[in-house]
Design an enzyme around this catalytic site. Structure first.
Site, PDB file in Angstrom:
ATOM      1  N   SER A  45      56.957  94.563  66.219  1.00 10.17           N
ATOM      2  CA  SER A  45      57.385  95.385  67.341  1.00 10.17           C
ATOM      3  C   SER A  45      56.132  95.770  68.109  1.00 10.17           C
ATOM      4  O   SER A  45      55.157  96.245  67.521  1.00 10.17           O
ATOM      5  CB  SER A  45      58.132  96.628  66.844  1.00 10.17           C
ATOM      6  OG  SER A  45      58.869  97.178  67.913  1.00 10.17           O
ATOM      7  N   GLU A  46      56.152  95.567  69.427  1.00 10.74           N
ATOM      8  CA  GLU A  46      54.893  95.620  70.180  1.00 10.74           C
ATOM      9  C   GLU A  46      54.287  97.022  70.275  1.00 10.74           C
ATOM     10  O   GLU A  46      53.148  97.163  70.687  1.00 10.74           O
ATOM     11  CB  GLU A  46      55.069  95.006  71.574  1.00 10.74           C
ATOM     12  CG  GLU A  46      56.045  95.720  72.486  1.00 10.74           C
ATOM     13  CD  GLU A  46      57.449  95.127  72.417  1.00 10.74           C
ATOM     14  OE1 GLU A  46      57.776  94.500  71.390  1.00 10.74           O
ATOM     15  OE2 GLU A  46      58.207  95.307  73.387  1.00 10.74           O
ATOM     16  N   ASN A  47      55.040  98.049  69.881  1.00  9.31           N
ATOM     17  CA  ASN A  47      54.432  99.378  69.860  1.00  9.31           C
ATOM     18  C   ASN A  47      53.525  99.576  68.650  1.00  9.31           C
ATOM     19  O   ASN A  47      52.893 100.623  68.528  1.00  9.31           O
ATOM     20  CB  ASN A  47      55.513 100.463  69.911  1.00  9.31           C
ATOM     21  CG  ASN A  47      56.472 100.385  68.747  1.00  9.31           C
ATOM     22  OD1 ASN A  47      56.949  99.313  68.407  1.00  9.31           O
ATOM     23  ND2 ASN A  47      56.738 101.499  68.121  1.00  9.31           N
ATOM     24  N   SER A  87      48.120  94.896  69.061  1.00  4.51           N
ATOM     25  CA  SER A  87      49.471  94.352  69.109  1.00  4.51           C
ATOM     26  C   SER A  87      49.571  93.234  70.140  1.00  4.51           C
ATOM     27  O   SER A  87      50.140  92.171  69.878  1.00  4.51           O
ATOM     28  CB  SER A  87      50.453  95.473  69.463  1.00  4.51           C
ATOM     29  OG  SER A  87      51.761  94.980  69.507  1.00  4.51           O
TER      30      SER A  87
END
Lengths: 217, 233
Positions: A45-47, A87
């Protein structure tokens, strides 16, 4: 015809052993529910989490552990947390094997539009532009037509683009299509859907090569 | 040891003025500098530019500054959860620059690391690239993006020590480490301020050299934006 879960179930078959996968918000999120449990896959998840797990049990939710949709999640054994620049190094540096995201429009040349409708509230692109500009393997999960019944698989996108020439495959409620130099190549039909129905719902060039099999879920 | 501690949020925000550009860590409401935001509301600084991935919700996070019309411009990647934001944006009161999330993070990291600019593939062929230099490398097209320039960075960390060394927790880390040292003054609030030596030097996420001021936040609400759970069988 497939529902949203059906689309997710079909896309899950594209997820291979050893893949790092980024799932977008909406139908893509559902894909995690259908991945075979005899293969090893990690969701990014890019967070800032790799090795994302299911939602927490009621009462165990943590404001400091969320996904890109701001939902509370869990981290599986072997997971890692990291900063946003790291990320996107994973994404931009092509360390993520598969990106699955939603779209408003896809064009036959692989262009995608999914972040802005001019004149309406613009929410922003989030990480979508970084994802589509970088990934080699991009699958779009969406309905074949919009609410007005118009095709979302077009000759050219009409909305502002998110990325150019990047989509490799599209899975809709009606079909599985591969983006080729010549246009959308029809690979599979959804259960009970005819080639004719798919043709009618597709504005972009549709390539039909021999008998098109019905998809197996 | 060079001590970075300040007494409280008031001391930490010394020098904040109208018209400045601020970086604020956080993703959604996770890892936002709650105490600095609350004090910016109290100080009523106006005409500010905020570099932050999101814009909070109506009654929390940056939404509190929007309510009081303190923000002139937002630089963000996603701003969907805020009615007051939408109203100000559509009426033209609020200027909004939307940029890809990875580009936002990298523009922070570039400022932190002394790079004036960098090439990224994100946004090539879209309106994000309009007016920007593009260049081909190894057959692929890239867009030139510049490092941010900001007056203050407001950071939320989990634990920090008096030397300004920081550790973050979970996905509350997000943009926070990338913004440390990316502005003229980096102000960090922590849940737990500890003595030097209490944090293992092997486990420091951000060394104190990137931090000018550190204080322990008075309280943290840590609001959850989307509470999603599963039931036990």
């Amino acid at each position: 015809m497939l529902d949203k879960n059906g689309i997710a179930q079909r896309i899950a078959k594209e997820v291979k052993d050893g893949y790092y996968v980024n799932l977008g918000i909406g139908i893509p999120t559902l894909v995690a529910n259908f991945v075979r449990d005899d293969i090893d896959v990690e969701f990014q998840s890019e967070n800032g989490v790799l090795g994302m797990g299911p939602f927490p049990f009621d009462g165990e939710e943590d404001a400091d552990v969320i996904n890109a949709g701001k939902q509370t999640i869990t981290a599986l054994p072997g997971a890692s947390f990291f900063d946003s620049a790291t990320s996107f190094s994973m994404i931009r540096g092509q360390h993520v094997d598969l990106t699955i995201l939603g779209a408003m429009e896809v064009a036959e040349n692989g262009d995608i539009a999914n972040w802005k409708i001019p004149g309406k509230m613009v929410k922003g692109m989030g990480g979508a532009m970084d994802l589509v500009a970088s990934a080699d393997n991009i699958i779009v999960a969406m309905m074949h037509t919009n609410r007005a019944g118009d095709s979302k698989l077009l000759k050219r996108c009409s909305l502002p683009l998110t990325g150019v020439g990047c989509v490799t495959k599209v899975v809709t409620n009606l079909a599985v299509l591969e983006v080729t130099k010549e246009g959308f190549k029809l690979l599979e039909r959804a259960p009970g859907v005819s080639v004719d129905e798919i043709q009618k719902a597709t504005e972009g060039t549709l390539i039909i090569d021999g008998v098109v099999p019905e998809m197996k879920l | 040891m060079i001590k970075k501690t300040v007494k409280d949020v008031e001391a930490a925000l010394q020098g904040v003025q109208d018209g400045m550009t601020f970086m604020l860590g956080g993703f959604g409401l996770s890892g936002i500098p709650e105490n600095a935001i609350a004090h910016l509301v109290k100080l009523n600084v106006k005409d500010i530019t905020c570099i932050s991935n999101n814009a909070g919700v109506d009654d929390f996070g940056l939404g509190l500054l929007l309510q009081k019309k303190q923000i002139r411009k937002m630089v963000s990647s996603y701003v969907g959860e805020n009615d007051e934001f939408e109203r100000q944006m559509l009426s033209g009161e609020l200027e909004v620059e939307l940029i890809p999330q990875g580009t936002l993070a990298e523009r922070c990291r570039a400022a932190q690391g002394g790079f004036p600019a960098f090439f990224t593939p994100a946004g090539y062929g879209t309106e994000v690239a309009e007016g920007k230099e593009v260049r081909e490398f190894n057959g692929k097209m890239y867009v030139l993006e510049e490092a941010f320039k900001a007056d203050f960075a407001f950071i939320k960390a989990w634990k920090g020590d008096e030397a300004g060394n920081l550790t973050f927790k979970g996905t509350a880390r997000n943009f926070n480490p990338n913004m440390c040292g990316a502005a003229k003054v980096t102000v960090v609030e922590v849940e737990e301020l500890v003595k030097p030596g209490e944090l293992d030097p092997n486990q420091i996420h951000i060394p104190g050299i990137f931090v000018q001021r550190i204080f322990q936040g008075e309280r943290y609400e840590k609001r959850i934006e989307q509470r999603t759970v599963r039931q036990r069988d």
